[in-house]
Design an enzyme around this catalytic site. Structure first.
Site, PDB file in Angstrom:
ATOM      1  CG  ASP A  23      -2.074   0.939   1.116  1.00  0.00           C
ATOM      2  OD1 ASP A  23      -2.274   1.517   0.037  1.00  0.00           O
ATOM      3  OD2 ASP A  23      -2.789   1.119   2.122  1.00  0.00           O
ATOM      4  N   GLY A  24       0.378   2.305  -0.612  1.00  0.00           N
ATOM      5  CA  GLY A  24       1.068   3.596  -0.541  1.00  0.00           C
ATOM      6  C   GLY A  24       1.685   4.067  -1.845  1.00  0.00           C
ATOM      7  CG  ASN A  25       2.121   1.426  -5.173  1.00  0.00           C
ATOM      8  OD1 ASN A  25       2.981   1.212  -4.334  1.00  0.00           O
ATOM      9  ND2 ASN A  25       1.634   0.487  -5.959  1.00  0.00           N
ATOM     10  CB  SER A  68      -8.291  -6.056  -3.696  1.00  0.00           C
ATOM     11  OG  SER A  68      -8.998  -4.859  -3.967  1.00  0.00           O
ATOM     12  CB  SER A  69     -12.471  -8.805  -5.655  1.00  0.00           C
ATOM     13  OG  SER A  69     -12.433  -8.904  -4.254  1.00  0.00           O
ATOM     14  CD  GLU A  70     -12.979  -5.864  -2.160  1.00  0.00           C
ATOM     15  OE1 GLU A  70     -11.747  -6.081  -2.021  1.00  0.00           O
ATOM     16  OE2 GLU A  70     -13.834  -6.756  -2.044  1.00  0.00           O
ATOM     17  CG  ASN A  71      -7.430  -2.786  -5.987  1.00  0.00           C
ATOM     18  OD1 ASN A  71      -6.458  -3.541  -5.840  1.00  0.00           O
ATOM     19  ND2 ASN A  71      -7.733  -1.858  -5.083  1.00  0.00           N
TER      20      ASN A  71
END
Ligand code: FPP
Length: 243
Positions: A23-25, A68-71
Site C-alpha cells: 500500500d502507498g503507491n 483486490s476484487s475491490e480495486n
C-alpha cells in the site's frame, strides 16, 4: 540496499510464509507531484527487489496483494495501467523466476481478467510448475470473502453429492478447499503505508499470523525493510491460543 546483501535476522525464527499488502503507491507519487502510475511503476520495482530479498533470506513463500476484487472501483485508466504493469512484469521477470527455480502461483479470480493476461498467467504458472521453489504468489482479483464462499460452495456440493459427510466439514476441510491449500501456513502479514486494515486479504489464513503494520510506503520498501520486519517477527512470541 541491494537484495543480495539483505542481512539475515540475527536473533530469530524465519517465517516460512510472508504476505504483504503493498500500500502507498499513490501517496508516494503524490508526495513527488507525479501521476499515480509513477507510484505503481516504482511499486513494481519494489516487487522485484523484495521478492529477490525474500529468496535471499530463505523465505519459502511470499504472497503479494497486487489487485483486490475491490480495486475495480478505481478509475478505468488506473486499472488499465495496473494491468499493463502486470503484463510487463510477467513478460520481463519470467526468465529470472525460471532460472532461480521460483514457482509462480496466482490466486484470486484472475480468469476474469482480459484473455491475453489470463494466457500469460497460465503460461507463467505452467513454465514454473516444476520449479523446486521458493514460491511467489500473486493475488489478482482476489478477495478473501469470495475465496471462503467458493470453498463453502465446493464443500456443500460435495456433501450434497454424498461424497463427504456434513460432519467432515471442519477447519481442515475448509483449509483444503482454499486456494492456499498447497502452501505453508501464513506466519507474517505485513501492510505498508501506515494503514491498519486487512482489506479482505487472506482472512482465514491470517487466523494465527503475526500482523505488522509499517509506515514505509510500498515503493520505498526494500530488502532492509523486509529484514527488519522479519527481525520483529522473530522477537514476537507466538502462542497459538496457548500460554
Ligand atoms: C496500493 O497503493 C497498491 C495497489 C492497489 C496495487 C499494487 C500493485 C503494484 C505494486 C504493481 C503491480 C504488481 C505486480 C506484482 C507486478 P495505492 O494506490 O492504494 O496507494 P495509496 O493508498 O497511497 O493511494
Amino acid at each position: 540496499m541491494a537484495a543480495n546483501a539483505a542481512p539475515l535476522p540475527a536473533d530469530g525464527v524465519l517465517p516460512r510464509h510472508v504476505a504483504i499488502i503493498m500500500d502507498g503507491n499513490g501517496r508516494w507519487a503524490k508526495k513527488r507531484f507525479l501521476p499515480r502510475i509513477a507510484g505503481h511503476r516504482q511499486g513494481v520495482e519494489a516487487v522485484r527487489r523484495v521478492s529477490r530479498a525474500a529468496r535471499q533470506l530463505g523465505i519459502e513463500v511470499l504472497t503479494l496483494y497486487a489487485f483486490s476484487s475491490e480495486n475495480w472501483r478505481r478509475p478505468e485508466d488506473e486499472v488499465r495501467d495496473l494491468m499493463g504493469l502486470l503484463r510487463h512484469f510477467l513478460a520481463s521477470e519470467l526468465d529470472e523466476l525460471i532460472s532461480e527455480g521460483v514457482k509462480l502461483k496466482v490466486i484470486g479470480e484472475f480468469r476474469r481478467l482480459s484473455p491475453d493476461l489470463v494466457e500469460m498467467i497460465d503460461q507463467a504458472m505452467a513454465r514454473t510448475a516444476a520449479s523446486p521453489g521458493p514460491t511467489l504468489v500473486i493475488a489478482l482479483n482476489y478477495g478473501a470473502q469470495a475465496e471462503i464462499a467458493a470453498a463453502a460452495r465446493h464443500l456443500a456440493s460435495e456433501a450434497a453429492a454424498g461424497r463427504i459427510a456434513i460432519e467432515a466439514i471442519d477447519e481442515k476441510a475448509i483449509d483444503n478447499a482454499l486456494e492456499t491449500r498447497d502452501l505453508p501456513p501464513l506466519d507474517l502479514l505485513i501492510r505498508t503505508s501506515g494503514e491498519q486494515r486487512l482489506s479482505n486479504f487472506l482472512l482465514w489464513q491470517a487466523a494465527y499470523a503475526e500482523l505488522l503494520f509499517v509506515d514505509t510506503l510500498w515503493p520505498d520498501f526494500d530488502g532492509d525493510t523486509l529484514a527488519e520486519a522479519i527481525g520483529q517477527f522473530g522477537r514476537r512470541q507466538r502462542r497459538f491460543g496457548g500460554l
